[in-house]
Design a protein around this motif. Structure first.
Motif, PDB file in Angstrom:
ATOM      1  N   GLN A   1       0.888  -1.243   0.058  1.00 15.24           N
ATOM      2  CA  GLN A   1      -0.010  -0.013  -0.144  1.00 15.24           C
ATOM      3  C   GLN A   1       0.713   1.272   0.070  1.00 15.24           C
ATOM      4  OE1 GLN A   1      -2.591  -0.402   3.382  1.00 15.24           O
ATOM      5  NE2 GLN A   1      -4.171  -2.103   2.465  1.00 15.24           N
ATOM      6  N   VAL A   2       1.997   1.159   0.704  1.00 14.19           N
ATOM      7  CA  VAL A   2       2.648   2.291   0.771  1.00 14.19           C
ATOM      8  C   VAL A   2       3.482   2.653  -0.485  1.00 14.19           C
ATOM      9  CG1 VAL A   2       4.938   3.080   1.836  1.00 14.19           C
ATOM     10  CG2 VAL A   2       3.336   2.424   3.358  1.00 14.19           C
ATOM     11  N   LEU A   3       4.031   1.675  -1.046  1.00 15.30           N
ATOM     12  CA  LEU A   3       4.526   1.696  -2.335  1.00 15.30           C
ATOM     13  C   LEU A   3       3.730   2.165  -3.425  1.00 15.30           C
ATOM     14  CD1 LEU A   3       6.786  -1.351  -2.469  1.00 15.30           C
ATOM     15  CD2 LEU A   3       7.464   1.187  -2.206  1.00 15.30           C
ATOM     16  N   ASN A   4       2.294   1.559  -3.199  1.00 20.88           N
ATOM     17  CA  ASN A   4       1.282   2.224  -4.214  1.00 20.88           C
ATOM     18  C   ASN A   4       1.093   3.572  -4.097  1.00 20.88           C
ATOM     19  OD1 ASN A   4       0.901   0.098  -5.566  1.00 20.88           O
ATOM     20  ND2 ASN A   4      -0.698  -0.898  -4.201  1.00 20.88           N
ATOM     21  N   PHE A   5       0.987   4.083  -2.897  1.00 21.59           N
ATOM     22  CA  PHE A   5       0.765   5.269  -2.637  1.00 21.59           C
ATOM     23  C   PHE A   5       2.001   6.441  -2.946  1.00 21.59           C
ATOM     24  CE2 PHE A   5      -0.543   9.193  -0.631  1.00 21.59           C
ATOM     25  CZ  PHE A   5       0.361   9.748   0.166  1.00 21.59           C
ATOM     26  N   ILE A   6       3.304   5.857  -2.712  1.00 18.04           N
ATOM     27  CA  ILE A   6       4.477   6.663  -3.306  1.00 18.04           C
ATOM     28  C   ILE A   6       4.413   6.706  -4.722  1.00 18.04           C
ATOM     29  CG2 ILE A   6       7.084   6.571  -3.491  1.00 18.04           C
ATOM     30  CD1 ILE A   6       6.882   5.165  -0.712  1.00 18.04           C
ATOM     31  N   GLY A   7       3.790   5.679  -5.411  1.00 16.05           N
ATOM     32  CA  GLY A   7       3.811   5.700  -6.871  1.00 16.05           C
ATOM     33  C   GLY A   7       2.845   6.801  -7.473  1.00 16.05           C
ATOM     34  N   SER A   8       1.686   6.740  -6.692  1.00 17.08           N
ATOM     35  CA  SER A   8       0.655   7.845  -7.334  1.00 17.08           C
ATOM     36  C   SER A   8       1.090   9.168  -6.838  1.00 17.08           C
ATOM     37  CB  SER A   8      -0.663   7.483  -6.345  1.00 17.08           C
ATOM     38  OG  SER A   8      -0.606   7.798  -4.983  1.00 17.08           O
ATOM     39  N   VAL A   9       1.887   9.431  -5.802  1.00 14.03           N
ATOM     40  CA  VAL A   9       2.352  10.699  -5.367  1.00 14.03           C
ATOM     41  C   VAL A   9       3.752  10.956  -6.541  1.00 14.03           C
ATOM     42  CG1 VAL A   9       3.948  11.889  -3.764  1.00 14.03           C
ATOM     43  CG2 VAL A   9       2.183  10.685  -2.916  1.00 14.03           C
ATOM     44  N   LEU A  10       4.268  10.051  -6.801  1.00 18.80           N
ATOM     45  CA  LEU A  10       5.236  10.519  -7.721  1.00 18.80           C
ATOM     46  C   LEU A  10       4.522  10.828  -9.377  1.00 18.80           C
ATOM     47  CD1 LEU A  10       7.993   7.936  -7.077  1.00 18.80           C
ATOM     48  CD2 LEU A  10       8.113  10.344  -6.672  1.00 18.80           C
ATOM     49  N   LYS A  11       3.434  10.116  -9.624  1.00 19.80           N
ATOM     50  CA  LYS A  11       2.877  10.521 -10.648  1.00 19.80           C
ATOM     51  C   LYS A  11       2.121  11.891 -10.733  1.00 19.80           C
ATOM     52  CE  LYS A  11       1.654   5.457 -11.799  1.00 19.80           C
ATOM     53  NZ  LYS A  11       0.458   4.874 -11.967  1.00 19.80           N
ATOM     54  N   TRP A  12       1.619  12.306  -9.496  1.00 19.04           N
ATOM     55  CA  TRP A  12       0.973  13.156  -9.391  1.00 19.04           C
ATOM     56  C   TRP A  12       2.044  14.495  -9.691  1.00 19.04           C
ATOM     57  CZ3 TRP A  12       1.571  16.907  -5.139  1.00 19.04           C
ATOM     58  CH2 TRP A  12       0.814  17.770  -4.958  1.00 19.04           C
ATOM     59  N   ILE A  13       3.418  14.217  -8.886  1.00 24.34           N
ATOM     60  CA  ILE A  13       4.270  15.340  -9.004  1.00 24.34           C
ATOM     61  C   ILE A  13       4.684  15.492 -10.339  1.00 24.34           C
ATOM     62  CG2 ILE A  13       6.701  15.816  -8.532  1.00 24.34           C
ATOM     63  CD1 ILE A  13       6.086  14.603  -5.895  1.00 24.34           C
ATOM     64  N   ALA A  14       4.750  14.393 -11.169  1.00 21.85           N
ATOM     65  CA  ALA A  14       5.304  14.446 -12.726  1.00 21.85           C
ATOM     66  C   ALA A  14       4.256  15.004 -13.534  1.00 21.85           C
ATOM     67  CB  ALA A  14       5.506  12.912 -13.036  1.00 21.85           C
TER      68      ALA A  14
END
Length: 171
Positions: free
Chosen positions: A154-167
């Motif tokens: 779940q944490v890795l999925n969240f980090i992935g979504s944050v990185l996509k959001w930032i990008a």
């Protein structure tokens, strides 16, 4: 993510781009509202959401921002950059990184404020109380290993979504 959003918003607000700054704070708050651990937000998430909501409230006008928002944002940045406690106004609601001694002193100050004739306890008394309260808690039984892998996923999925959001915001 919340810290970086506050920093970015503060720079924008300092340059009189208050609407863009407020939108960044509100976006960060909205993203955090979707973060759950075991179907419930953690205390840290609740505190971050509260902090972002407060900052957003302090960004209604440029005057509000300059009087309340900017100091609040700087305090937020300081405490989260250093993971140390910094007062930000509502000391009963926001207690991130506060130590037990700080909490005890806050309670003593409130009591003294209500009754100035009763002085706070001495340092020696405080230390005796702290030593008496430092009994180690009984060990907790270890949970099965499987839930940790789920939390990591779940944490890795969240980090992935944050990185996509930032990008997405940088393009």
């Amino acid at each position: 993510m919340a810290l970086n959003s506050v920093k970015e918003a503060r720079v924008l607000a300092d340059n009189s781009e208050l609407e863009r700054a407020k939108n960044i704070v509100d976006e960060a708050k909205h993203m955090l509202e979707g973060v759950m651990v075991d179907d419930d937000p953690t205390e840290l998430i609740k505190t971050l959401i509260y902090d972002l909501k407060q900052l957003s409230e302090f960004m209604k006008t440029q005057k509000d921002y300059e009087e309340k928002g900017r100091p609040y944002a700087l305090s937020f940045e300081t405490s989260h950059d250093r993971q140390r406690y910094a007062a930000r106004g509502d000391v009963d609601e926001v207690r991130s990184f506060a130590t037990p001694r700080m909490n005890a002193y806050l309670e003593q100050a409130k009591k003294f404020d209500n009754d100035p004739n009763t002085p706070p306890p001495s340092v020696e008394t405080d230390e005796k109380i702290e030593r008496a309260n430092k009994r180690p808690p009984p060990p907790k039984p270890l949970p099965p290993v499987t839930p940790y892998f789920e939390i990591v996923r779940q944490v890795l999925n969240f980090i992935g979504s944050v990185l996509k959001w930032i990008a997405g915001r940088r393009t």
